[in-house]
Design a protein around this motif. Sequence first.
Motif, PDB file in Angstrom:
ATOM      1  N   UNK A  20       0.818  -1.329  -0.127  1.00 46.50           N
ATOM      2  CA  UNK A  20      -0.063  -0.024  -0.029  1.00 46.50           C
ATOM      3  C   UNK A  20       1.046   1.275  -0.318  1.00 46.50           C
ATOM      4  N   UNK A  21       1.950   1.031   0.628  1.00 47.69           N
ATOM      5  CA  UNK A  21       3.039   2.574   1.032  1.00 47.69           C
ATOM      6  C   UNK A  21       3.472   2.686  -0.314  1.00 47.69           C
ATOM      7  N   UNK A  22       3.781   0.981  -1.352  1.00 53.97           N
ATOM      8  CA  UNK A  22       4.095   1.575  -2.600  1.00 53.97           C
ATOM      9  C   UNK A  22       4.524   2.500  -3.304  1.00 53.97           C
ATOM     10  N   UNK A  23       2.468   1.746  -3.387  1.00 52.00           N
ATOM     11  CA  UNK A  23       1.218   2.131  -4.561  1.00 52.00           C
ATOM     12  C   UNK A  23       1.270   3.760  -3.892  1.00 52.00           C
ATOM     13  N   UNK A  24       1.285   3.965  -2.677  1.00 51.67           N
ATOM     14  CA  UNK A  24       0.927   5.624  -2.744  1.00 51.67           C
ATOM     15  C   UNK A  24       1.621   6.485  -2.944  1.00 51.67           C
ATOM     16  N   UNK A  25       3.374   5.711  -3.053  1.00 43.36           N
ATOM     17  CA  UNK A  25       4.494   6.629  -3.760  1.00 43.36           C
ATOM     18  C   UNK A  25       4.358   6.748  -4.877  1.00 43.36           C
ATOM     19  N   UNK A  44       1.565  17.160  -0.740  1.00 46.81           N
ATOM     20  CA  UNK A  44       3.175  16.641   0.330  1.00 46.81           C
ATOM     21  C   UNK A  44       2.257  16.165   1.606  1.00 46.81           C
ATOM     22  N   UNK A  45       1.294  17.140   1.813  1.00 51.82           N
ATOM     23  CA  UNK A  45       0.699  16.944   3.309  1.00 51.82           C
ATOM     24  C   UNK A  45      -0.062  15.468   3.664  1.00 51.82           C
ATOM     25  N   UNK A  46      -1.031  14.773   2.182  1.00 49.55           N
ATOM     26  CA  UNK A  46      -1.895  13.856   2.324  1.00 49.55           C
ATOM     27  C   UNK A  46      -1.058  12.737   1.816  1.00 49.55           C
ATOM     28  N   UNK A  47       0.936  13.192   1.207  1.00 46.98           N
ATOM     29  CA  UNK A  47       1.823  11.693   1.042  1.00 46.98           C
ATOM     30  C   UNK A  47       1.824  11.626   2.667  1.00 46.98           C
ATOM     31  N   UNK A  48       2.320  12.916   3.252  1.00 46.49           N
ATOM     32  CA  UNK A  48       2.742  12.408   4.778  1.00 46.49           C
ATOM     33  C   UNK A  48       1.213  12.281   5.740  1.00 46.49           C
ATOM     34  N   UNK A  49       0.104  12.212   5.770  1.00 47.19           N
ATOM     35  CA  UNK A  49      -0.848  11.318   6.630  1.00 47.19           C
ATOM     36  C   UNK A  49      -0.208  10.837   5.703  1.00 47.19           C
ATOM     37  N   UNK A  50      -0.449  10.051   4.884  1.00 47.46           N
ATOM     38  CA  UNK A  50      -0.886   8.009   4.232  1.00 47.46           C
ATOM     39  C   UNK A  50       0.477   7.707   4.783  1.00 47.46           C
ATOM     40  N   UNK A  51       1.758   7.847   4.321  1.00 49.16           N
ATOM     41  CA  UNK A  51       2.915   7.804   5.154  1.00 49.16           C
ATOM     42  C   UNK A  51       3.050   7.744   7.395  1.00 49.16           C
ATOM     43  N   UNK A  85      -8.054   3.280   9.716  1.00 46.08           N
ATOM     44  CA  UNK A  85      -6.954   4.851   9.286  1.00 46.08           C
ATOM     45  C   UNK A  85      -5.823   4.673   8.292  1.00 46.08           C
ATOM     46  N   UNK A  86      -6.010   3.805   7.703  1.00 45.00           N
ATOM     47  CA  UNK A  86      -4.753   3.771   6.634  1.00 45.00           C
ATOM     48  C   UNK A  86      -6.035   3.529   5.695  1.00 45.00           C
ATOM     49  N   UNK A  87      -6.996   2.930   5.402  1.00 42.19           N
ATOM     50  CA  UNK A  87      -7.664   3.125   4.358  1.00 42.19           C
ATOM     51  C   UNK A  87      -8.464   4.993   4.774  1.00 42.19           C
ATOM     52  N   UNK A  88      -8.215   5.197   5.556  1.00 41.60           N
ATOM     53  CA  UNK A  88      -9.195   6.609   5.573  1.00 41.60           C
ATOM     54  C   UNK A  88      -8.179   7.390   5.474  1.00 41.60           C
ATOM     55  N   UNK A  89      -7.019   7.527   5.380  1.00 39.30           N
ATOM     56  CA  UNK A  89      -5.628   8.170   4.943  1.00 39.30           C
ATOM     57  C   UNK A  89      -5.295   8.266   3.073  1.00 39.30           C
ATOM     58  N   UNK A 130     -12.716  -5.460  10.231  1.00 41.56           N
ATOM     59  CA  UNK A 130     -11.058  -5.026   9.610  1.00 41.56           C
ATOM     60  C   UNK A 130     -11.444  -5.020   7.655  1.00 41.56           C
ATOM     61  N   UNK A 131     -12.319  -6.008   6.992  1.00 44.48           N
ATOM     62  CA  UNK A 131     -12.793  -5.785   5.594  1.00 44.48           C
ATOM     63  C   UNK A 131     -13.589  -4.755   5.319  1.00 44.48           C
ATOM     64  N   UNK A 132     -14.338  -4.303   6.255  1.00 47.28           N
ATOM     65  CA  UNK A 132     -15.873  -2.592   5.765  1.00 47.28           C
ATOM     66  C   UNK A 132     -14.816  -1.402   6.244  1.00 47.28           C
ATOM     67  N   UNK A 133     -14.008  -1.648   7.434  1.00 48.51           N
ATOM     68  CA  UNK A 133     -13.419  -1.149   7.520  1.00 48.51           C
ATOM     69  C   UNK A 133     -11.804   0.002   6.851  1.00 48.51           C
ATOM     70  N   UNK A 134     -11.495  -1.026   6.075  1.00 48.99           N
ATOM     71  CA  UNK A 134     -10.551  -1.263   5.326  1.00 48.99           C
ATOM     72  C   UNK A 134     -11.136  -0.835   3.638  1.00 48.99           C
ATOM     73  N   UNK A 135     -12.247  -1.720   3.763  1.00 53.12           N
ATOM     74  CA  UNK A 135     -13.281  -1.046   2.019  1.00 53.12           C
ATOM     75  C   UNK A 135     -13.457  -0.114   1.942  1.00 53.12           C
ATOM     76  N   UNK A 136     -14.383   0.205   2.541  1.00 52.71           N
ATOM     77  CA  UNK A 136     -15.461   1.221   2.377  1.00 52.71           C
ATOM     78  C   UNK A 136     -14.536   2.533   2.316  1.00 52.71           C
ATOM     79  N   UNK A 137     -14.290   3.117   3.312  1.00 54.68           N
ATOM     80  CA  UNK A 137     -13.740   4.856   2.817  1.00 54.68           C
ATOM     81  C   UNK A 137     -12.671   4.804   2.317  1.00 54.68           C
ATOM     82  N   UNK A 138     -11.823   4.322   1.655  1.00 51.87           N
ATOM     83  CA  UNK A 138     -10.843   3.966   0.526  1.00 51.87           C
ATOM     84  C   UNK A 138     -12.201   4.419  -0.906  1.00 51.87           C
ATOM     85  N   UNK A 139     -12.996   3.459  -0.544  1.00 53.28           N
ATOM     86  CA  UNK A 139     -13.462   3.362  -2.068  1.00 53.28           C
ATOM     87  C   UNK A 139     -14.762   4.499  -1.820  1.00 53.28           C
TER      88      UNK A 139
END
Length: 617
Positions: A20-25, A44-51, A85-89, A130-139
């Motif tokens: 996930x980090x590699x894809x965001x970078x 930059x702020x977005x990437x820093x939050x995601x990082x 948190x990762x999905x929200x970022x 965890x499936x819902x927590x990761x899947x819903x915010x990102x999409x």
Amino acid sequence: MLREQVATVYAGHTMAVSAHLAFATALTLFSWPRVDPGLHPALVAWFATLLAADLYALLARRWTPDAPIEETARWARKYTVLVTLTSLATAPAGFLLMAMGSQNITTLTTVVMMGSWTRAVQARWAIKPAMFGYGIPMMSGLILALVLKGGLVHWLLAAFITVNLVLTLRAGVQQNGRIAESLRLRFENEALATGLREQIAISERASAEKTRFLATASHDLRQPMHAVSLFGATLQGALAGHPARENVDRMMTSVNALSASLDAMLDISRLDAGVVVVEERPVELDGLFLALNQTFAGVAQERGLQLRLRSSGLWVRSDLQLLYRMLLNLIDNGLKYTQSGGVSVTARAVGQSVLIDVTDTGIGIADGQRERIFEEFYQIDNPGRDRARGLGIGLSIVRRLAQLLRHPVSLRSRPGRGTRFRIQLPLAQAAQQPPHGYEEEPLALEAQEEGAESDPLHALRERARALPGRVLLIDDEADIRDAMTELLDSYGIEALAVAGEAEAAEALAVGAAPGQRPFAMLICDYRLADGADGLQAGQRLAERFLTPQALLLITGETSPERLLSARASGVPILFKPVAQAALLRAIAQVAQGQQHADGADDDADADADAPEGMPGG
């Protein structure tokens, strides 16, 4: 189950977060030259939050197999928080795509993000939150960005992503249920397997305890029975022609009946111990049936029953004595449980096999009892334990012998109509010289059974008196020493009885001195005082003072371990209570062996009179 689910998601946690980090970078670097420079601070702020979110997910304390099972739910919740948190970022990434202003780039990147997201959601199927927590915010962020961007293409992409989101999460819920069900079945199977192993262990312990109990009880009963048998045999000889002889004979009949019951227990122990050796050879069934007919004809006649054993001219490959014992027990069982009609024994060839059927017209066996009848001491319709019906061991011996000989036994029965036992044996060609004299050959497992009485006692006494010396007896029980010396004395055989090895060594040393009549035979009890091993003591004494062939072991032991040890020693054994004919046979065999060693003439009947069936004899 939850512990296994937590273990599943944490197993791929590092790889998933790193990807996930590699894809965001890569997305950040790709977007940097393509967005308005005024948006660079936001990028930059977005990437820093995601990082920060990804590094926290990577570096945070995680679950290990050493974690207490009661903390499993807490670890599942912590994992759900991390991926949420990762999905929200990641959610603002959709607005970053819109900022590039290229419809082609937006479409391509959207498809790539959906594929990566779908695989990431699948990796979290094991924990539904965890499936819902990761899947819903990102999409949801991507869908909202496309809708706000407007335009037919963006709206179609938003609709496509929405459908994919719903279907993926729906499939995830179903897969989560399958995972939970498979885990439940797995643990149920493991629990059943554990319970089965425990039950097997309990059964094995119970069987071992039963064997030890039978061995101990049999030994303790055989000791006084042996003394009673010896004293009774002495009285029979002393009271010949006296009116009191009839009472002694009745007493000996009861002693023999109890001895037969103890021998049945001994057979179980010997078969369980594996000391019964199979000696396969061609066996003529007609001769075997003749011996069985002679054994049971009188019994059947007394009970008003018919006994039919039909000749067939067939030969089978088996062990003569053990097959005889199987059929003996089956016929005996049929006669005991038949009130009218009778028992028939037939044999017929089917291909390369021979089927022997033992059929009775007795009470029959209900379906629920067909397995239990092969258990020790189980008897149908005998709650009062009528001694006339035996102990309920015969069919248990049949089953063990069938397994030993590899002769399958099947059963058919109709309650109130009768029962048929069928034995399947391999067909054999007739031997060139059939076994001689079934009537003369003792068909039994032990020498002291009824077959041992077939030779006249006076003939055996004459042969035993030829022993060129005295008999030395070692037994720690005074009653048995007295009874044995009196019995041997009544036979005209000089005997001395001692309690232990030290006394025996002293007597043997004195007996070897000039002017003393030497000892020619050593009879030793297996279990001596204070746990001393009579077999080892006898072997030491025989090697030092006599010859190994001059040693005879007499025992009331039935434990498998001791029977195996005795079998391996090669020393002849008689089991208490010892019939006088069997004892005389053993003494006659030693006398004959010593005569041969001195160059005496061979006895033409030596083989017929030698003790048979004794382990190592």
